[in-house]
Scaffold this active site. Structure first.
Site, PDB file in Angstrom:
ATOM      1  N   ASP A 143      -2.490  -2.666  -2.983  1.00 18.74           N
ATOM      2  CA  ASP A 143      -1.814  -1.938  -1.917  1.00 18.74           C
ATOM      3  C   ASP A 143      -2.617  -2.131  -0.622  1.00 18.74           C
ATOM      4  O   ASP A 143      -3.820  -2.423  -0.668  1.00 18.74           O
ATOM      5  CB  ASP A 143      -1.738  -0.462  -2.294  1.00 18.74           C
ATOM      6  CG  ASP A 143      -1.166   0.383  -1.195  1.00 18.74           C
ATOM      7  OD1 ASP A 143      -0.073   0.068  -0.708  1.00 18.74           O
ATOM      8  OD2 ASP A 143      -1.839   1.358  -0.811  1.00 18.74           O
TER       9      ASP A 143
ATOM     10  N   ASP B 197      -2.360   0.019   2.812  1.00 18.94           N
ATOM     11  CA  ASP B 197      -2.792   1.232   3.511  1.00 18.94           C
ATOM     12  C   ASP B 197      -3.355   2.260   2.538  1.00 18.94           C
ATOM     13  O   ASP B 197      -2.681   2.670   1.588  1.00 18.94           O
ATOM     14  CB  ASP B 197      -1.619   1.834   4.286  1.00 18.94           C
ATOM     15  CG  ASP B 197      -1.045   0.850   5.296  1.00 18.94           C
ATOM     16  OD1 ASP B 197      -1.845   0.193   5.983  1.00 18.94           O
ATOM     17  OD2 ASP B 197       0.199   0.731   5.373  1.00 18.94           O
TER      18      ASP B 197
END
Length: 503
Positions: free
Chosen positions: A339, A341
């Site tokens: 991922d 953020d």
């Protein structure tokens, strides 16, 4: 080549001479010397001594878990960064040219060679014949894959999961690793460097204590099949005779208790003959001193029942150890999907400004570890700000480019630009991003690991059949933490788990 040295230690005084010899020799210095303090109850500092200053600056003491050399070596090599990891026992003395010879041994190796074994010299007395314990120690000179001096490519250690921590003693853990490495298609060769392995002092019952290895041999057979000794060049030993002698003793004692003197005489006579044969086999090549004779006679009576009991203990714990997956080496995944953020960079909602990119602490080191292990990566990221009209797709691309400027290449970027109400198949927690990233990398989704900071990352992995590691942040909901299959405190710890450690 670059190399790190890993030395697991129980705090023996021999550690200081080892480090002094390692520092005094010729040849390129290691990047780091990782001394793993594996004392269960540390009492004071390790006896490091005063190695040369240029080596002293490279020494890093790593706290072990007190669970034996296999776990300690894993703790060490997983902190290594060099191409090669050279393992040394804490009671050996590298020859003056050991560093130079290690470089020569590994520099010219082809890519199919995973490891280089050093040569072990055990000094024996020249004025008399060696004792039973001295002969036992001298067997290290012929041992295959002995980690008293063994160098492996760090990427290969990562690919096979390192040492099997179910081997808690300094016995068979090196043969187990060698069998797994060669079974994966790699070669292990013998180099020209040498270490001296002095015969350390041992009590009169050392040969009885060594029978604990019979329990480890049960695990070896369960893991590698009945022919493991042939492939590991491990001598067969005398276990069948020990079992027969022990059975004769028990039968004789039982018959005597039941009042059957004739049967008792047969059983006890067989026990006495077997014990005498073992004692003579051990006395004959020895020095013949009164102390050695007394030790051989006493321990020859104790060894058969000790060996038999340890074998039975091995069978009794076999099922438990085979079920202990937490300490079993795991193969590497085919890819890691990250991922963006909250995982790679600080989460700035709907960020379209590259100047606001701030890497998570340890992200660079974590990615370096994955690259060094040869594991491809990709980034999978929900960017609903595009679908909501808050940022433009080109702003997302600019931020992504800045992330790679800071952290290096990350593989394909797979982004979902849709808003939640769009009902797309790519937005996490749906599996689209995971499946797309795996397809672009040419790997199977079920052989991928997804690392993220919220439950949607975990659910997307599950939906695609991938594994998942959650690294919680303040934005992670408590119920997401509870539901996560694997938790890690940091991204670096999550990567260590991927490489075989336990978060």
């Amino acid at each position: 080549m670059s190399y790190d040295v890993v030395i697991p230690t129980s705090g023996r005084p021999s550690l200081a001479p080892l480090l002094a010899a390692l520092g005094a020799g010729a040849g390129p210095l290691p990047q780091r010397v990782l001394v793993v303090d594996d004392r269960r109850a540390p009492d004071g500092a390790l006896p490091i001594g005063e190695p040369p200053e240029e080596l002293f600056e490279l020494i890093e003491v790593v706290r072990g878990a007190g669970r034996g050399p296999a776990a300690a070596r894993n703790r060490g090599w997983r902190r290594a960064r060099a191409d090669w990891v050279a393992f040394l026992d804490d009671d050996v003395l590298p020859a003056p040219g050991w560093r130079r010879e290690l470089t020569r041994d590994t520099d010219s190796l082809s890519g199919c060679v995973a490891g280089s074994q050093g040569r072990i010299q055990v000094p024996l007395p020249g004025v008399r014949r060696p004792t039973d314990w001295e002969r036992n120690t001298a067997g290290l000179e012929r041992a295959r894959w002995a980690t008293a001096d063994m160098a492996y490519r760090r990427s290969v250690l990562a690919s096979v999961g390192g040492f099997d921590e179910r081997f808690e003693r300094a016995y068979r853990e090196d043969a187990d690793l060698g069998l797994r490495v060669t079974g994966a298609g790699w070669e292990i060769v013998r180099g020209e460097r040498t270490v001296v392995h002095p015969v350390r002092r041992a009590g009169p019952l050392v040969s009885v204590r060594l029978q604990a290895g019979n329990a480890d041999d049960v695990l070896m057979a369960a893991l590698h099949g009945r022919d493991w000794r042939d492939r590991a060049a491990a001598p067969g030993g005398r276990l069948p005779r020990h079992v027969a002698v022990t059975a004769a003793a028990l039968a004789g004692a039982g018959a005597l208790a039941a009042g059957s003197r004739r049967t008792a005489a047969v059983g006890l006579g067989a026990w006495l003959a077997g014990t005498a044969e073992l004692a003579w086999a051990r006395v004959r090549p020895g020095p013949g001193t009164p102390a050695e004779l007394a030790t051989m006679l006493a321990t020859s009576a104790l060894i058969p029942p000790a060996a038999t009991a340890q074998r039975l203990r091995g069978h009794a714990r076999r099922a438990r150890l085979l079920a202990d997956s937490a300490r079993t080496p795991r193969p590497l995944p085919e890819a890691v999907l990250l991922d963006r953020d909250g995982t790679l960079i600080r989460d700035v909602p709907y960020n379209g400004d590259p100047e606001r990119v701030e890497p998570i602490e340890g992200a660079g080191e974590a990615l370096d570890r994955l690259r060094a292990a040869g594991i491809p990566t990709a980034v999978i990221s929900n960017q609903s700000g595009v679908g909501r009209g808050l940022i433009r797709a080109r702003d997302v691309a600019a931020v992504n480019r800045r992330v790679e400027e800071v952290l290096g290449p990350l593989g394909p970027w797979v982004v979902c630009p849709h808003a939640p109400e769009d009902g797309c198949d790519c937005r996490k927690p749906r599996p689209g991003l995971v499946l797309d990233a795996a397809g672009r990398l040419g790997v199977r989704p079920e052989r991928c690991v997804v690392i993220g900071d919220i439950g949607a990352d975990v659910e997307a992995a599950r939906a695609a059949g991938a594994q998942a590691v959650l690294v919680p942040t303040p934005a992670t909901r408590p119920e997401e933490v509870v539901a996560a299959p694997v938790l890690a405190r940091t991204l670096l710890e999550a990567v260590d788990h991927v490489l075989g450690a336990r978060p």
